[in-house]
Design a protein around this motif. Structure first.
Motif: not given
Ligand code: SF4
Ligand code: SF4
Length: 358
Positions: A39, A43, A48, A50-53, A91, A200, A202, A208, A210
Motif C-alpha cells: 500500500k 495505492t 485507490t 479501498h485497494m489492497r493489492w 473492499t 479494482y 479506480n 482498472s 491491479k
C-alpha cells in the motif's frame, strides 16, 4: 522498456517465462507487513484508498473483498463465467478516525480512537480484515490460519479474456499481467471476470488497476515488496522454469505448493504450501495425530492434491525430527533468506531509481 502492446487475445496472454510466488501458510503470522509494504508504494493515490493489492485475511472468513468466493467469474469447462463487481464497502471503506479529538483536544483519557465511514460518517459495519482471528471449528478443536492473497498473474487470465479494449496483457519476458492505463476505458468487465476479485476500479482515473508485481523493482533485481518485507520468511519468488529456485522445487519437485481454487480455470501463478494445523484433541481430551483443520476445507481451497502435499510435508517433518536431512524442510525454513528469492535479492535501498520505501 515498452509497455504498450496490441494483438489478439492469444498474443496478449503469451509469455516466454513466468515469475511465480510461493507462500508457506504454516509460517504466516498475519502481521500485514506485506499489505502495508504494498500500500505504501502503490495505492496511496486518489481513488485507490479501498485497494489492497496485497492483502491477508483469516480463514475461515469472508475474505477480501468480502465473500469474493461467491462473486463468480473465471472459467468452467473453458467457458467464461458471469461474475459480479464488489461494491465499495465490500473492499473496505477508507475509514476516518477522530485523531484530532483524541490527540489534540485534551479528551484522550475518556475518548477512544474510533473509525467512521468515509462516505457518510456512520459507524462502520464491515471493513478490511473485519473478521480477523475469528476462525472456525468447535472447541477444543478450533482453528484458523492466515491467507495472504494478491493477483495471481494467471497463465489464463480471466481479466485479460474479458477486456474489450485489449488493455490487459501478460509481459512476454516474465508473465506479469498488467493493465495498460492508456487503453483501459473503465468498462470493469475485468473486475467481473476475475474470480479472485484481485483487480479494482479506480473511480478517480476511471480505469482498472491491479498488482503489478512491483515490476520496476523486478527490472533491477529486487523482489516485490510483499515478499521482500515479509518477516516470517513465508514467501519465495522466482522463475518457475529455473530448476535452482525454491519456487520450482516447491511446485514441481516436491509438489507441496498448490494454486488457490484451481477449479476457477485461470491457472494461477501464486502457490500455497498448505497449513498442517495444530493437532486435534479426541473426545477424551487426548492429543491425536489428526490436524484440527478438516481436509475437506483444504480441498475446497486447493483441490484434491492437497492430501498428497500434506502427506509429503508430514513425512519430511518426521524425517527432520529423526535427525535425518530433509531438503524440503531446509527450503521451508530457509536459514539464508536470499535463497528464497531466485536471484531477486538486491537491496532496495542501494538500487538507483527504485522505490525506496520498502
Ligand atoms: S488473479 Fe484475476 S486480476 Fe490477476 S491475472 Fe488472474 S484473473 Fe487477472
Ligand atoms: S508479511 Fe509475511 S507473515 Fe506478515 S502477513 Fe504478510 S505473508 Fe504473513
Amino acid at each position: 522498456m515498452t509497455y504498450t502492446v496490441g494483438g489478439s487475445k492469444s498474443e496478449l496472454r503469451h509469455a516466454k517465462r513466468q515469475l511465480v510466488t510461493v507462500l508457506d501458510l504454516n509460517k504466516c503470522i498475519g502481521c500485514q507487513t506485506c499489505t502495508v509494504a504494498c500500500k505504501n508504494i502503490w495505492t496511496k493515490r486518489p481513488g485507490t484508498e479501498h485497494m489492497r493489492w496485497a492483502n491477508v485475511t483469516t480463514y475461515p472468513g469472508a475474505g477480501y473483498p468480502r465473500n469474493y468466493e461467491q462473486k463468480g467469474g473465471g472459467f468452467k469447462d473453458g467457458k467464461p463465467q458471469r461474475g459480479v463487481i464488489p461494491i465499495y464497502s465490500e473492499t473496505g471503506d477508507n475509514f476516518q478516525f477522530n485523531q484530532k479529538e483524541v490527540m489534540f483536544e485534551g479528551h484522550g483519557q475518556r475518548v477512544h480512537m474510533q473509525p467512521k465511514r468515509h462516505l457518510d460518517g456512520q459507524d462502520p459495519d464491515w471493513g478490511y480484515n473485519w473478521d480477523e482471528d475469528q476462525g472456525g471449528g468447535e472447541w477444543p478443536n478450533a482453528f484458523f490460519f492466515y491467507l495472504a492473497r494478491m493477483c495471481n498473474h494467471c497463465t489464463n487470465p480471466a481479466c485479460l479474456a474479458a477486456c474489450p479494449t485489449q488493455a490487459i496483457y501478460k509481459r512476454e519476458q516474465d508473465g506479469i499481467v498488467l493493465v495498460d492505463q492508456t487503453k483501459c476505458k473503465g468498462h470493469r468487465h475485468c473486475v467481473e471476470a476475475c474470480p479472485y476479485k484481485a483487480i479494482y476500479f479506480n473511480p478517480v482515473s476511471q480505469t482498472s488497476e491491479k498488482c503489478i508485481m512491483c515490476f520496476p523493482r523486478i527490472e533491477q533485481g529486487i523482489a516485490p515488496a510483499c515478499s521482500r518485507q515479509c518477516p516470517g520468511r513465508v514467501r519465495c519468488f522466482g522463475y518457475i522454469d529455473d530448476e535452482t529456485t525454491f519456487v520450482h522445487k516447491l511446485v514441481h519437485k516436491w509438489k507441496v505448493a498448490l494454486p488457490l481454487h484451481p477449479e476457477y480455470g485461470t491457472e494461477p501463478n501464486v502457490f500455497y504450501v498448505p497449513p498442517m494445523g495444530s493437532r486435534a484433541f479426541d473426545g477424551e481430551g487426548e492429543i491425536t495425530d489428526k490436524s484440527r483443520i478438516p481436509n475437506e476445507k483444504l480441498m475446497e481451497l486447493f483441490g484434491p492434491r492437497v492430501i498428497d502435499a500434506l502427506a509429503v510435508l508430514r513425512d519430511e517433518r518426521e524425517k527432520q525430527h529423526r535427525g535425518e536431512k530433509s531438503e524440503l524442510m531446509d527450503i521451508l525454513i530457509s536459514n539464508n533468506w536470499k535463497d528464497r528469492f531466485g536471484g531477486f535479492d538486491k537491496d532496495p535501498l542501494t538500487q538507483a531509481g527504485a522505490n525506496k520505501e520498502s
